[in-house]
Design a protein around this motif. Structure first.
Motif, PDB file in Angstrom:
ATOM      1  N   PRO A 173      -0.827  21.897 -14.226  1.00  0.00           N
ATOM      2  CA  PRO A 173      -0.684  20.875 -15.270  1.00  0.00           C
ATOM      3  C   PRO A 173      -0.130  21.462 -16.561  1.00  0.00           C
ATOM      4  CG  PRO A 173      -2.908  20.897 -14.353  1.00  0.00           C
ATOM      5  CD  PRO A 173      -2.226  22.139 -13.874  1.00  0.00           C
ATOM      6  N   LYS A 174       0.644  20.667 -17.255  1.00  0.00           N
ATOM      7  CA  LYS A 174       1.132  21.079 -18.577  1.00  0.00           C
ATOM      8  C   LYS A 174       0.143  20.578 -19.626  1.00  0.00           C
ATOM      9  CE  LYS A 174       4.593  18.948 -20.688  1.00  0.00           C
ATOM     10  NZ  LYS A 174       5.938  18.509 -21.084  1.00  0.00           N
ATOM     11  N   LEU A 175      -0.334  21.471 -20.469  1.00  0.00           N
ATOM     12  CA  LEU A 175      -1.310  21.090 -21.486  1.00  0.00           C
ATOM     13  C   LEU A 175      -0.817  21.525 -22.864  1.00  0.00           C
ATOM     14  CD1 LEU A 175      -4.612  22.207 -19.674  1.00  0.00           C
ATOM     15  CD2 LEU A 175      -3.629  19.908 -19.760  1.00  0.00           C
ATOM     16  N   GLU A 176      -1.118  20.700 -23.844  1.00  0.00           N
ATOM     17  CA  GLU A 176      -0.673  21.011 -25.208  1.00  0.00           C
ATOM     18  C   GLU A 176      -1.755  21.729 -26.008  1.00  0.00           C
ATOM     19  OE1 GLU A 176       1.091  17.969 -27.581  1.00  0.00           O
ATOM     20  OE2 GLU A 176       2.034  16.997 -25.863  1.00  0.00           O
ATOM     21  N   SER A 177      -1.337  22.718 -26.768  1.00  0.00           N
ATOM     22  CA  SER A 177      -2.222  23.347 -27.747  1.00  0.00           C
ATOM     23  C   SER A 177      -1.676  23.003 -29.123  1.00  0.00           C
ATOM     24  CB  SER A 177      -2.215  24.870 -27.612  1.00  0.00           C
ATOM     25  OG  SER A 177      -2.631  25.267 -26.344  1.00  0.00           O
ATOM     26  N   ASN A 178      -2.432  22.204 -29.858  1.00  0.00           N
ATOM     27  CA  ASN A 178      -1.986  21.822 -31.200  1.00  0.00           C
ATOM     28  C   ASN A 178      -3.009  22.137 -32.267  1.00  0.00           C
ATOM     29  OD1 ASN A 178       0.603  20.580 -30.589  1.00  0.00           O
ATOM     30  ND2 ASN A 178      -0.601  19.051 -29.480  1.00  0.00           N
ATOM     31  N   ILE A 179      -4.089  22.738 -31.852  1.00  0.00           N
ATOM     32  CA  ILE A 179      -5.195  23.025 -32.763  1.00  0.00           C
ATOM     33  C   ILE A 179      -5.764  24.368 -32.346  1.00  0.00           C
ATOM     34  CG2 ILE A 179      -6.951  21.800 -31.358  1.00  0.00           C
ATOM     35  CD1 ILE A 179      -7.961  20.546 -34.006  1.00  0.00           C
TER      36      ILE A 179
ATOM     37  N   THR B 223      -3.009  15.829 -27.595  1.00  0.00           N
ATOM     38  CA  THR B 223      -1.684  15.733 -28.200  1.00  0.00           C
ATOM     39  C   THR B 223      -1.864  15.543 -29.706  1.00  0.00           C
ATOM     40  OG1 THR B 223      -1.661  13.334 -27.967  1.00  0.00           O
ATOM     41  CG2 THR B 223      -0.758  14.609 -26.125  1.00  0.00           C
ATOM     42  N   LYS B 224      -0.750  15.718 -30.446  1.00  0.00           N
ATOM     43  CA  LYS B 224      -0.817  15.529 -31.897  1.00  0.00           C
ATOM     44  C   LYS B 224      -1.285  14.116 -32.231  1.00  0.00           C
ATOM     45  CE  LYS B 224       2.601  18.944 -33.221  1.00  0.00           C
ATOM     46  NZ  LYS B 224       3.909  19.221 -33.818  1.00  0.00           N
ATOM     47  N   GLU B 225      -0.800  13.162 -31.451  1.00  0.00           N
ATOM     48  CA  GLU B 225      -1.155  11.767 -31.695  1.00  0.00           C
ATOM     49  C   GLU B 225      -2.663  11.566 -31.511  1.00  0.00           C
ATOM     50  OE1 GLU B 225       0.916   9.094 -29.128  1.00  0.00           O
ATOM     51  OE2 GLU B 225       0.263   7.335 -30.279  1.00  0.00           O
ATOM     52  N   GLU B 226      -3.214  12.143 -30.456  1.00  0.00           N
ATOM     53  CA  GLU B 226      -4.660  12.010 -30.212  1.00  0.00           C
ATOM     54  C   GLU B 226      -5.465  12.643 -31.346  1.00  0.00           C
ATOM     55  OE1 GLU B 226      -4.950  11.982 -25.332  1.00  0.00           O
ATOM     56  OE2 GLU B 226      -4.543  13.874 -26.348  1.00  0.00           O
TER      57      GLU B 226
ATOM     58  N   GLU C 276      -4.418  13.087 -34.485  1.00  0.00           N
ATOM     59  CA  GLU C 276      -4.235  12.257 -35.681  1.00  0.00           C
ATOM     60  C   GLU C 276      -5.110  11.006 -35.630  1.00  0.00           C
ATOM     61  OE1 GLU C 276       0.193  13.237 -37.450  1.00  0.00           O
ATOM     62  OE2 GLU C 276       0.015  12.067 -35.613  1.00  0.00           O
ATOM     63  N   ASN C 277      -5.181  10.388 -34.446  1.00  0.00           N
ATOM     64  CA  ASN C 277      -6.033   9.210 -34.297  1.00  0.00           C
ATOM     65  C   ASN C 277      -7.499   9.548 -34.544  1.00  0.00           C
ATOM     66  OD1 ASN C 277      -3.852   7.623 -33.748  1.00  0.00           O
ATOM     67  ND2 ASN C 277      -4.131   7.677 -31.513  1.00  0.00           N
ATOM     68  N   ALA C 278      -7.940  10.698 -34.037  1.00  0.00           N
ATOM     69  CA  ALA C 278      -9.332  11.109 -34.220  1.00  0.00           C
ATOM     70  C   ALA C 278      -9.622  11.375 -35.696  1.00  0.00           C
ATOM     71  CB  ALA C 278      -9.636  12.353 -33.387  1.00  0.00           C
ATOM     72  N   ILE C 279      -8.642  11.997 -36.404  1.00  0.00           N
ATOM     73  CA  ILE C 279      -8.831  12.262 -37.837  1.00  0.00           C
ATOM     74  C   ILE C 279      -8.921  10.934 -38.591  1.00  0.00           C
ATOM     75  CG2 ILE C 279      -7.746  13.234 -39.914  1.00  0.00           C
ATOM     76  CD1 ILE C 279      -6.523  15.422 -38.091  1.00  0.00           C
ATOM     77  N   GLN C 280      -8.022  10.005 -38.227  1.00  0.00           N
ATOM     78  CA  GLN C 280      -8.003   8.710 -38.884  1.00  0.00           C
ATOM     79  C   GLN C 280      -9.333   7.964 -38.671  1.00  0.00           C
ATOM     80  OE1 GLN C 280      -5.548   8.039 -41.012  1.00  0.00           O
ATOM     81  NE2 GLN C 280      -6.894   6.346 -41.607  1.00  0.00           N
TER      82      GLN C 280
END
Ligand SMILES: [Zn+2]
Length: 266
Positions: A238-244, A252-255, A257-261
């Protein structure tokens, strides 16, 4: 660069000796370009700042390491032994993944299915475990790893203690994290160390709760082969993103950002 020898405790044999520079991950696996290394303290300051997205480290203080990621973890003996026994097979494995990625360049995909031939799973596994011993002091509290990794044919491994997962690395931060304890909702505490750089990432879970199912593909089974075993392998990674900065967080960045919001709204 300082010419003074660096003396310290080798993280494999445990002896106080002259330590040699080691690329982590190995230099032949896309770790020969300069990188900016950030200190944990600076990273936490950045992550705690609500005005910056957690992947933006452009203002964070760091040091440039010209020759790639790495450090003085092992003595010359241990460095050259693991370099001869495990690195070539590991490097071959990573290059197969890299070639497969080249083939799908520019295309959307969630996982990569790869067929490999002539793979030596035990060497690959032992190289990954060596990398985790490099970035974690005291062999992660398991002295049996010393004999396991310094005797190339040893299969004496505490299989019940470890779960190793792999993924295709993507996202905007690379991670090289020592053992951390994190809270997973519905499960409790999980203990893991993670190395995620181009093109592959590895998460090593210690005493993983059975109820916790990490993302990625589990490759702990690589430990069950003998040193000379050569296999054909079909694997879906699987391809997984590391953004944090946090290990095992593949949102993902969107996820994020939504959690921060959401947390701001509450
Ligand atoms: Zn050593």
């Amino acid at each position: 660069m300082s010419r003074k020898p660096i003396i310290g405790k080798c993280r494999l044999c445990g002896e106080i000796k002259k330590l040699t520079f080691e690329h982590v991950p190995p230099e032949t696996t896309f770790n020969n370009y300069s990188v900016r290394i950030l200190s944990g303290e600076e990273v936490i300051k950045q992550v705690a700042d609500p005005n910056n997205p957690p992947w933006d480290f452009s203002d964070t203080k760091g040091t440039i390491q010209q020759r790639g990621r790495g450090g003085y973890y092992l003595c010359g003996d241990c460095n050259s032994k693991t370099g001869q026994w495990y690195v070539p097979e590991y490097s071959k494995f990573v290059h197969i993944v890299h070639s497969a990625l080249q083939e799908v360049k520019g295309k959307e995909f969630g996982a990569l299915g790869i067929k490999m031939k002539g793979i030596k799973p035990l060497s690959i596994f032992k190289q990954i475990m060596t990398l985790f011993c490099d970035i974690n002091e005291g062999m992660m509290g398991d002295n049996s790893l010393k004999d396991y990794l310094l005797n190339k044919t040893s299969t004496n491994f505490k299989r019940e203690r470890y779960h190793l997962y792999m993924h295709i690395h993507s996202g905007s931060v690379e991670r090289m994290n020592g053992i951390m304890v994190q809270f997973a909702s519905g499960v409790g505490l999980i203990t893991l160390s993670e190395i995620s750089t181009y093109p592959v990432g590895f998460a090593l879970y210690i005493d993983k709760p059975e109820a916790y199912n990490p993302e990625g593909v589990e490759i702990t089974i690589f430990s069950q082969f003998n040193y000379d075993d050569e296999i054909e392998l079909e694997i879906i990674i699987p391809k997984l993103e590391s953004n944090i900065f946090f290990s095992g967080d593949y949102r993902t960045k969107e996820e994020i950002e939504n959690a921060i919001q959401e947390s701001k709204d509450n």
